[in-house]
Design a protein around this motif. Structure first.
Motif, short mmCIF file in Angstrom:
data_model
loop_
_atom_site.label_atom_id
_atom_site.label_comp_id
_atom_site.label_asym_id
_atom_site.label_seq_id
_atom_site.Cartn_x
_atom_site.Cartn_y
_atom_site.Cartn_z
N GLU A 1 -134.84 -11.72 63.66
CA GLU A 1 -133.64 -11.88 64.49
C GLU A 1 -133.29 -13.35 64.70
O GLU A 1 -132.14 -13.75 64.60
N HIS B 1 -137.22 -2.19 58.99
CA HIS B 1 -136.70 -0.95 58.39
C HIS B 1 -137.76 -0.39 57.45
O HIS B 1 -138.25 -1.11 56.57
N GLU C 1 -136.23 -8.07 58.86
CA GLU C 1 -135.21 -9.07 59.15
C GLU C 1 -135.63 -9.77 60.45
O GLU C 1 -135.85 -9.11 61.46
N GLN D 1 -139.50 -14.50 73.69
CA GLN D 1 -139.49 -13.20 73.01
C GLN D 1 -139.20 -13.41 71.53
O GLN D 1 -138.14 -13.93 71.17
N ASN E 1 -135.75 0.16 65.65
CA ASN E 1 -136.24 -0.73 64.60
C ASN E 1 -136.60 -2.12 65.11
O ASN E 1 -137.03 -2.96 64.35
N LYS E 2 -136.40 -2.35 66.40
CA LYS E 2 -136.61 -3.68 66.98
C LYS E 2 -138.02 -3.79 67.53
O LYS E 2 -138.39 -3.12 68.50
N HIS E 3 -138.83 -4.66 66.90
CA HIS E 3 -140.21 -4.90 67.33
C HIS E 3 -140.28 -6.30 67.95
O HIS E 3 -139.92 -7.28 67.29
N SER E 4 -140.74 -6.37 69.20
CA SER E 4 -140.73 -7.65 69.94
C SER E 4 -142.13 -8.03 70.38
O SER E 4 -142.93 -7.16 70.78
N VAL F 1 -138.62 -11.56 67.86
CA VAL F 1 -138.11 -10.24 67.46
C VAL F 1 -138.06 -10.13 65.95
O VAL F 1 -137.53 -11.02 65.27
N CYS F 2 -138.62 -9.03 65.43
CA CYS F 2 -138.50 -8.65 64.02
C CYS F 2 -137.82 -7.29 63.94
O CYS F 2 -138.22 -6.35 64.62
N ILE F 3 -136.76 -7.19 63.11
CA ILE F 3 -136.10 -5.91 62.85
C ILE F 3 -136.76 -5.32 61.61
O ILE F 3 -136.66 -5.89 60.52
N ARG G 1 -138.35 -0.78 70.26
CA ARG G 1 -137.14 -0.02 70.58
C ARG G 1 -136.39 0.24 69.28
O ARG G 1 -135.68 -0.64 68.78
#
Length: 575
Positions: A259, A278, A257, A272, A307-310, A274-276, A305
């Motif tokens: 962001e 799962h 997902e 920044q 599931n949060k990949h930045s 961000v890709c969530i 952090r």
């Protein structure tokens, strides 16, 4: 053994003990004294005056480990001493008279002291106490008077047992692939039988319910949302509930997902992306700029952090603007997410009230975010078609927003201009639109187009937030209008805003004089200032010019006086 026990308990008199033993044996055999020992008249007379029970039989529900006292009270008569009061459990005699027959140390006989009621009638008897109640103590307890026709009362003891989970399947953890069925089982015991309740720790069940009752929990198709700690709880409201946890782990390929699909930034700023992500098992995530894989450098760094990949880009350059991809993969598959780092302004948002204060004017305002200076705005407006007119009883239009994709997307530089530069008109959505170009850098702007006057514009820029206010004049009274706007910075035009609806009044409002409006927020001016700012600006500008001219004249006169004095002084001295 029974004889020895009775001997130890019958120290007061042996005649009484032998009589008691005889009665006890008769109770044990389930018989009563033979009528042959008495004449018919004597026996009937004796039985006629036998005592009766003052206590009724009842049911006792006692938790295991507790203490219970079973009462047995009889009325005292002249012949009470001739009868033996005994406690039995089924056919086993526990006590006879004041003698304890059972060897169970948890059973105690409690004599009732003779007491008189309000009528002077005496009562006596024996209560039976059972301490540290166990499951095996459950059953019927009989208090019996040993007469020719036995009299008795029955107490029923129910032992309440706290719940206990005896079986759970699976034991601790269940690994299941996405789409496969899930089956959880839980069985418990206790008295009364416990209710089995399913729940999920820190979450609701996959179907949205908080809990489900039953020994089996089934889920036909597992998704990643079914993962979690499931709890089986057995509860019968006796003592504390018992529970067991089962970890359900759903295995599935990555699902990404994004962001924020378009991230706005500017040269020299930080961005920044961000890709969530799962996935189970844990994925490997790689970032790409166009088709080039990115590593960790002083300018680019990656952060994870949960599931949060930045992807963090420090000190953005012009070359950093463009398209990015985050790719995640594990043993079950892979997925991609697309993002864009843009230097364009964000879409403008109108924040002016939807009802004008005047019949033929409207002060329209909007805000936009941009990391580089705004160079100009392009405002489109038109009167609404007849089919969209406001109801005559409505006092104010709601700010309905309708998303449109109008505005041809150009290259990286921005979006295409649907009309020629400068004021003009065009067709947007099939209707005639008036448009005006508003330069941001010009301090004074007046434009006359198609008989309409545009002036009294106000602009404010604070950091990345920009606010513009513009006065539309020569509008029709009591009419409904719609507007759209877009902004341009050094990177190009942004997308056209959503349609904004406003209306003019049928009659002008009578405004009372007020003090100078205050400034609110981070550089946002009160809208009252925007409505009265034009006239005040012209008056203050004229006054300021007059003051400057007067000051210059005074300075000139003063300078001339000093020069004349110096000249005269020099002439006198030379003479």
């Amino acid at each position: 053994m029974l004889l020895d026990t009775n001997r130890r308990s019958c120290s007061p008199g042996w005649s009484y003990c032998w009589k008691l033993l005889l009665v006890t044996s008769l109770f044990i055999q389930g018989t009563t004294p033979s009528a042959a020992r008495y004449t018919d008249s004597n026996y009937l007379e004796e039985d006629k005056y036998s005592p009766g029970f003052l206590t009724l039989g009842q049911k006792y529900s006692i938790a295991i480990g507790s203490r219970v006292v079973l009462p047995c009270k009889i009325n005292e008569t002249e012949n009470s001493s001739h009868y033996v009061l005994a406690w039995k459990r089924d056919i086993a005699v526990l006590t006879a008279g004041g003698v304890k027959v059972t060897v169970n140390p948890r059973i105690r006989l409690m004599p009732i002291q003779g007491t008189a009621d309000q009528h002077g009638a005496l009562s006596t008897g024996y209560n039976l106490e059972i301490s540290d109640v166990r499951v095996t103590d459950a059953g019927d307890y009989i208090c019996q008077i040993g007469s020719m026709e036995p009299k008795e009362i029955v107490h029923t003891l129910e032992v309440l047992v706290p719940p206990k989970i005896d079986f759970v399947s699976p034991q601790n953890k269940l690994d299941v692939h996405k789409g496969a069925p899930i089956r959880l089982e839980c069985q418990g015991s206790g008295n009364p039988p416990p209710k089995i309740i399913w729940s999920r720790r820190n979450n609701v069940l996959p179907n949205g319910e908080a809990n489900k009752t039953g020994p089996v929990y089934d889920l036909l198709h597992a998704t990643r949302h079914a993962s979690g700690h499931y709890k089986c709880t057995a509860d019968n409201r006796v003592g504390q509930p018992d529970s067991r946890d089962i970890l359900v782990n759903v295995l599935y390929p990555p699902e990404i997902e994004v962001e924020q699909q378009i991230v706005h930034s500017g040269v020299g700023h930080e961005a920044q992306l961000v890709c969530i992500v799962h996935a189970e098992p844990a994925p490997n995530v790689i970032w790409y700029k166009e088709t080039t894989q990115l590593g960790t450098t002083e300018q680019h760094s990656q952060q994870v952090r949960g599931n949060k990949h930045s992807l963090i880009i420090r000190n953005v350059t012009y070359l950093d603007l463009g398209n990015y991809t985050c790719q995640a993969s594990n043993s079950l598959g892979k997925d991609r997410g697309s993002l864009s780092l843009s230097g364009l302004p964000t879409i403008c948002y109108f924040d002016s009230p939807t009802l004008s204060s005047y019949r033929d004017q409207y002060n329209i305002s909007w805000t936009v975010q941009s990391y580089s200076p705004i160079r100009e705005y392009r405002l489109f407006y038109r009167m609404q078609s007849k089919g969209h007119l406001m109801h005559p009883h409505d006092k104010q239009l709601d700010n309905h927003i309708y998303s449109h994709g109008s505005g041809a997307t150009g290259g990286h530089g921005g979006y295409g201009n649907p009309y020629a530069a400068g004021g003009g008109s065009g067709h947007l959505g099939g209707e005639q639109w008036e448009n005006v170009v508003i330069p941001e850098m010009l301090s004074d702007y007046n434009n006359i187009h198609s008989g309409h006057y545009y002036n009294d514009r106000f602009s404010y820029q604070s950091g990345t937030r920009h606010r513009m206010s513009f006065q539309l004049k020569k509008l029709q009274s009591g009419s409904n209008y719609e507007a759209r706007v877009q902004a341009r910075n050094d990177h190009g035009w942004n997308r056209l805003s959503s349609i904004f609806h406003f209306s003019t009044r049928s009659e002008d409002m009578e405004l009372e004089p007020s003090a100078q409006p205050a400034v609110h927020g981070a550089g946002l001016l009160d809208k009252g200032l925007l409505n009265s700012g034009a006239a005040a600006t012209h008056k203050s500008s004229g006054l300021l010019l007059l003051l400057v001219l007067l000051s210059a004249a005074v300075a000139l006169v003063s300078s001339s006086s000093r020069a004349m004095a110096s000249f005269l002084n020099s002439g006198v001295l030379s003479a």
